[in-house]
Structures are given as C-alpha cells and as structure tokens.
Design a protein around this motif. Structure first.
Motif, PDB file in Angstrom:
ATOM      1  N   ALA A  14       0.819  -1.212   0.000  1.00 31.70           N
ATOM      2  CA  ALA A  14       0.000   0.000   0.000  1.00 31.70           C
ATOM      3  C   ALA A  14       0.852   1.260   0.000  1.00 31.70           C
ATOM      4  CB  ALA A  14      -0.916   0.016   1.223  1.00 31.70           C
ATOM      5  N   ALA A  15       2.060   1.172   0.581  1.00 36.47           N
ATOM      6  CA  ALA A  15       2.905   2.359   0.711  1.00 36.47           C
ATOM      7  C   ALA A  15       4.371   1.949   0.805  1.00 36.47           C
ATOM      8  CB  ALA A  15       2.509   3.156   1.950  1.00 36.47           C
ATOM      9  N   ILE A  16       5.228   2.861   0.369  1.00 36.77           N
ATOM     10  CA  ILE A  16       6.678   2.672   0.492  1.00 36.77           C
ATOM     11  C   ILE A  16       7.284   3.950   1.060  1.00 36.77           C
ATOM     12  CG2 ILE A  16       6.864   0.984  -1.381  1.00 36.77           C
ATOM     13  CD1 ILE A  16       8.017   3.347  -3.127  1.00 36.77           C
ATOM     14  N   ALA A  17       8.521   3.832   1.555  1.00 31.50           N
ATOM     15  CA  ALA A  17       9.206   5.004   2.112  1.00 31.50           C
ATOM     16  C   ALA A  17      10.713   4.905   1.847  1.00 31.50           C
ATOM     17  CB  ALA A  17       8.920   5.123   3.606  1.00 31.50           C
ATOM     18  N   PRO A  18      11.143   5.217   0.631  1.00 31.58           N
ATOM     19  CA  PRO A  18      12.575   5.171   0.335  1.00 31.58           C
ATOM     20  C   PRO A  18      13.355   6.297   1.026  1.00 31.58           C
ATOM     21  CG  PRO A  18      11.325   5.855  -1.600  1.00 31.58           C
ATOM     22  CD  PRO A  18      10.337   5.525  -0.538  1.00 31.58           C
ATOM     23  N   ASP A 104      -7.676   6.139  -4.333  1.00 36.61           N
ATOM     24  CA  ASP A 104      -7.733   5.284  -3.147  1.00 36.61           C
ATOM     25  C   ASP A 104      -7.112   5.941  -1.919  1.00 36.61           C
ATOM     26  OD1 ASP A 104      -8.933   3.333  -4.733  1.00 36.61           O
ATOM     27  OD2 ASP A 104      -7.041   2.280  -5.113  1.00 36.61           O
ATOM     28  N   GLY A 105      -7.105   7.292  -1.873  1.00 34.04           N
ATOM     29  CA  GLY A 105      -6.571   8.008  -0.712  1.00 34.04           C
ATOM     30  C   GLY A 105      -5.055   8.100  -0.661  1.00 34.04           C
ATOM     31  N   THR A 106      -4.399   7.790  -1.772  1.00 34.82           N
ATOM     32  CA  THR A 106      -2.937   7.837  -1.772  1.00 34.82           C
ATOM     33  C   THR A 106      -2.423   9.269  -1.756  1.00 34.82           C
ATOM     34  OG1 THR A 106      -2.908   7.707  -4.196  1.00 34.82           O
ATOM     35  CG2 THR A 106      -2.608   5.634  -2.987  1.00 34.82           C
ATOM     36  N   GLU A 107      -1.188   9.392  -1.354  1.00 36.12           N
ATOM     37  CA  GLU A 107      -0.491  10.669  -1.405  1.00 36.12           C
ATOM     38  C   GLU A 107       0.999  10.413  -1.615  1.00 36.12           C
ATOM     39  OE1 GLU A 107      -1.182  12.863   2.216  1.00 36.12           O
ATOM     40  OE2 GLU A 107      -0.189  11.379   3.453  1.00 36.12           O
ATOM     41  N   VAL A 108       1.688  11.468  -2.030  1.00 38.75           N
ATOM     42  CA  VAL A 108       3.139  11.424  -2.203  1.00 38.75           C
ATOM     43  C   VAL A 108       3.702  12.541  -1.340  1.00 38.75           C
ATOM     44  CG1 VAL A 108       5.054  11.677  -3.838  1.00 38.75           C
ATOM     45  CG2 VAL A 108       2.953  10.504  -4.554  1.00 38.75           C
ATOM     46  N   VAL A 109       4.674  12.202  -0.497  1.00 36.14           N
ATOM     47  CA  VAL A 109       5.269  13.189   0.401  1.00 36.14           C
ATOM     48  C   VAL A 109       6.785  13.145   0.236  1.00 36.14           C
ATOM     49  CG1 VAL A 109       5.515  13.958   2.795  1.00 36.14           C
ATOM     50  CG2 VAL A 109       3.389  12.822   2.063  1.00 36.14           C
ATOM     51  N   LEU A 110       7.373  14.313   0.017  1.00 37.75           N
ATOM     52  CA  LEU A 110       8.826  14.434  -0.128  1.00 37.75           C
ATOM     53  C   LEU A 110       9.390  15.265   1.012  1.00 37.75           C
ATOM     54  CD1 LEU A 110      11.575  14.295  -1.616  1.00 37.75           C
ATOM     55  CD2 LEU A 110      10.806  16.273  -2.966  1.00 37.75           C
ATOM     56  N   LYS A 148       0.663   3.610   8.877  1.00 40.41           N
ATOM     57  CA  LYS A 148      -0.624   3.500   9.572  1.00 40.41           C
ATOM     58  C   LYS A 148      -1.710   4.273   8.835  1.00 40.41           C
ATOM     59  CE  LYS A 148       1.003   2.851  14.305  1.00 40.41           C
ATOM     60  NZ  LYS A 148       1.123   3.506  15.625  1.00 40.41           N
ATOM     61  N   LYS A 149      -1.345   5.418   8.276  1.00 43.22           N
ATOM     62  CA  LYS A 149      -2.297   6.257   7.545  1.00 43.22           C
ATOM     63  C   LYS A 149      -2.677   5.645   6.204  1.00 43.22           C
ATOM     64  CE  LYS A 149      -2.737  10.978   5.821  1.00 43.22           C
ATOM     65  NZ  LYS A 149      -2.061  12.284   5.633  1.00 43.22           N
ATOM     66  N   HIS A 150      -1.794   4.825   5.637  1.00 40.10           N
ATOM     67  CA  HIS A 150      -2.018   4.227   4.316  1.00 40.10           C
ATOM     68  C   HIS A 150      -1.897   2.697   4.397  1.00 40.10           C
ATOM     69  CE1 HIS A 150      -1.919   8.168   2.480  1.00 40.10           C
ATOM     70  NE2 HIS A 150      -0.869   8.443   3.218  1.00 40.10           N
ATOM     71  N   PRO A 151      -2.880   2.054   5.042  1.00 47.74           N
ATOM     72  CA  PRO A 151      -2.791   0.606   5.222  1.00 47.74           C
ATOM     73  C   PRO A 151      -3.204  -0.201   3.992  1.00 47.74           C
ATOM     74  CG  PRO A 151      -4.796   1.411   6.208  1.00 47.74           C
ATOM     75  CD  PRO A 151      -4.039   2.621   5.707  1.00 47.74           C
TER      76      PRO A 151
END
Length: 154
Positions: A14-18, A104-110, A148-151
């Motif tokens: 559902a989410a990644i965090a590089p 689907d409620g996704t977001e991109v944060v930099l 947690k916000k993007h399960p």
C-alpha cells in the motif's frame, strides 16, 4: 529497492518510504496506486538529489546513472492521480511537499533535507566516514505514521 517493490508488487504493497534512493526501475507499471514517502538530502553524494552519476560509491562494480528525486515524485504523483500542486511546509533544514487527493486516498510526500547527505534521518552515523544524519526528524517515526495512515485495502 522500495521503488522496485512498488513497481512490481503494488497489489501487495500500500505504501513505500525510500530513504536516499533513486527510482531507476524501468519499466514501472504498478497495477494499483501506492502511497510514497521520500526522504532525500540535497548533498547526498552517493545518490545525487538532482540525479546523475554518484560522486561517491560504496560499490565500484556497479556503474549507474540515477534519476533525479523530482522524477520519482512526478511519476508517483501522476500515477496516483494526486494534486499537482503540493502543500509545502518548511521546518529549518527540512522542506516537506505533500501531494494529496490521489486514487484510493494515496499521497506522495517528499522530505527534502537541505545540506543532508546519504544517511537515515534521526538515525546514527552508519560508519566513521559516513554522513551525519539530521536529528530534526526521525524517518522511522514518520514512516510508522505514514504506513498507519495508508494501510491499503483489506
């Protein structure tokens, strides 16, 4: 590696965090939207913020030219259908750009770390000659909150 997983296993992730990584995975055709939280320092010499060949490399056997951080942000914003204009927040050396309202409620944060090198924000220095991590934020804590916000869908 996180980008590759999102490209290839979007149905399971559902989410990644590089952190300090380049999105060099091509072609990337995720079947579902994936929320993305990116941490990158502007002075990273191993994976350059603006892209290109690394100025420092731990492994000399694998020559590469990396894509800029902006290309990863643009790709995921477009792919997820997020707003093109981010909400921008500055906290000292840290600039946070949040692209909301994706499918689907996704977001991109930099998280851009001005003057930051190749290190884990809020972590410990990896080795004696390694870059000093910033202590202004904790990538680990921010990732936990983001995941947690993007399960994803159940």
């Amino acid at each position: 590696m996180a980008y590759a997983l999102a490209c290839e296993l979007s149905g399971m992730i559902a989410a990644i965090a590089p952190v300090a990584g380049a999105m060099n995975w091509k072609p990337c055709n995720p079947g579902r939207p994936v929320s993305v939280l990116i941490f990158h320092g502007t002075e990273d010499l191993h994976v350059l913020y603006g892209g290109g060949r690394p100025k420092k490399r731990a492994d000399r056997r694998h020559d590469r030219t990396d894509e800029p951080v902006k290309s990863a942000v643009d790709f995921w914003v477009e792919r997820n259908g997020c707003s093109k204009k981010p909400a921008v927040e500055s906290r000292g050396k840290i600039t946070i750009e949040t692209y909301r309202s994706g499918k689907d409620g996704t977001e991109v944060v930099l998280y851009t770390i001005k003057g930051g090198g190749h290190s884990w924000p809020g972590g410990k220095k990896g080795f004696i000659f390694g870059d000093e991590p910033v202590s202004d934020i904790s990538a680990t804590d921010l990732m936990i909150d983001f995941f947690k916000k993007h399960p994803g869908k159940k």
